[in-house]
Write a protein that holds these residues in place. Structure first.
Motif, short mmCIF file in Angstrom:
data_model
loop_
_atom_site.label_atom_id
_atom_site.label_comp_id
_atom_site.label_asym_id
_atom_site.label_seq_id
_atom_site.Cartn_x
_atom_site.Cartn_y
_atom_site.Cartn_z
N ASP A 16 -36.07 -29.46 9.34
CA ASP A 16 -35.09 -29.04 10.35
C ASP A 16 -34.18 -30.21 10.67
N ARG B 99 -41.91 -27.84 17.23
CA ARG B 99 -41.13 -28.03 16.01
C ARG B 99 -41.30 -29.42 15.40
N ALA C 38 -44.19 -21.09 20.45
CA ALA C 38 -42.75 -20.93 20.23
C ALA C 38 -42.30 -19.53 20.63
N ASN D 295 -48.91 -22.92 17.41
CA ASN D 295 -47.50 -23.32 17.51
C ASN D 295 -46.59 -22.09 17.48
N TYR E 233 -39.56 -28.13 21.49
CA TYR E 233 -39.34 -29.21 20.52
C TYR E 233 -40.66 -29.79 20.03
#
Length: 344
Positions: free
Chosen positions: A180, A173, A125, A121, A170
């Motif tokens: 968040d 996340r 990102a 991830n 997204y």
């Protein structure tokens, strides 16, 4: 539990029945043994009663640990290994050791998997942020030539690439959405207008008339994640809406006082038997197979995020054609109760 125990101990029962039958046969066939029928009956009754008492005693003793495990299974918590019952005999201790070792191995594999997923991830990102830099530069170049029709076509294709990259960001996340998450009173029509502006090149390419109607309602929600949900609904609507048609966004309040937003398109619509599955991961439906561009992820991600931030998603056929997708926002009083509880 008792039926299973009896089934597992069939050999015991058959052995005991065989021994009792053998003893009776020896007594009856041996001429040197003189036994009355009353004594024979007493002998059989004593044998059967002794076996039943022994069987019940063993049943209670041997199934105590298994019964405790069964009760634990019905209400298993994350720390279930810490609530394992005390083992009785050696077999129970062996089972207990195996369960603890299996739990330890599972936790190690889960930890390794989470670490690997975290690295992936973070890499994804980082890659997306790197890609966004040239995408932003390309956008500035495209905006510098607004009158060139060929540039407008490139701008629409650029938007599709940007939306895919942004959705992937997204997705990375999503596992940490709880950290968040910011609640604030937000104008729903303003959020819709911001997303429509983002999708303007695509709408212009298809010559779609987009209108925002209804009351300028407000709801307590997270702006960023709410826009992500709305973006998935709008891109889905734009994708399936025929060229030279209209796309409507309607905001208002239900009779029960809940704020809602409807995305109303004029596309081919959704078959009634497909409605319960449109938010399933990977489901594309008949329209998706025709388009050959559907991934079955947009609405699934929208539903996943909506469930996490208290938004209800529903879809139904339009009155004449197309589809109506509705976002229903949670009652503000529920959020206020959470805030008061946190403050206390």
């Amino acid at each position: 539990m008792f039926i299973r125990y009896v089934d597992a101990r069939k050999s015991w029962i058959l052995l005991s029945a065989g021994l009792l039958g053998l003893a009776n046969a020896l007594i009856l066939l041996d001429q040197g043994i003189q036994v009355t029928s009353t004594s024979l009956l007493y002998f059989n009754a004593s044998f059967i009663l002794s076996f039943l008492l022994f069987f019940i005693w063993r049943f209670k003793r041997e199934t105590k640990y298994a019964a405790a495990l069964a009760a634990l299974q019905e209400d298993m918590a994350l720390d279930w290994i810490e609530t394992l019952p005390e083992p009785g005999d050696g077999l129970d201790q062996m089972t207990n050791d195996i369960l603890r070792e299996a739990s330890l191995q599972f936790k190690r594999k889960l930890s390794d998997y989470k670490e690997t997923q975290l690295i992936e991830n973070e890499f994804t990102a980082s890659w997306i942020h790197e890609v966004k830099t040239p995408l932003t530069t390309m956008k500035l170049i495209l905006d510098a030539l607004p009158s060139d029709p060929e540039i407008r076509k490139i701008d629409a294709e650029w938007l599709r690439v940007y939306l895919l990259v942004d959705r992937q960001l997204y997705m990375t996340r999503l596992p940490a959405i709880e950290s968040d998450y910011v609640l604030e009173l937000t104008s729903i029509q303003r959020l819709a207008a911001e997303e429509v502006r983002e999708l303007a090149p695509w709408c212009m390419e298809k010559n779609l008339a987009v209108s925002i109607e209804g009351t300028d309602v407000k709801a307590i929600t997270d702006r960023k994640w709410c826009r992500f949900i709305l973006r998935q609904l709008l891109t889905n609507a734009v994708k399936y809406n025929p060229a030279n048609t209209a796309l409507r966004i309607v905001t208002d309040v239900t009779v029960t006082g809940q704020v809602f937003l409807d995305v109303i398109d004029e596309g081919p619509g959704i078959q009634p038997h497909e409605l319960p599955r449109i938010f399933d991961k990977g489901f594309t439906g008949e329209n998706g197979r025709i388009q050959n561009t559907a991934t079955g992820l947009g609405l699934y991600l929208a539903k996943t995020v909506a469930d996490k931030i208290g938004i209800t998603l529903k879809a139904q056929p339009g009155q004449t054609k197309g589809t109506v997708t509705r976002m229903i926002f949670v009652d503000p009083n529920a959020f206020e109760a959470v805030r008061r509880g946190a403050g206390e």
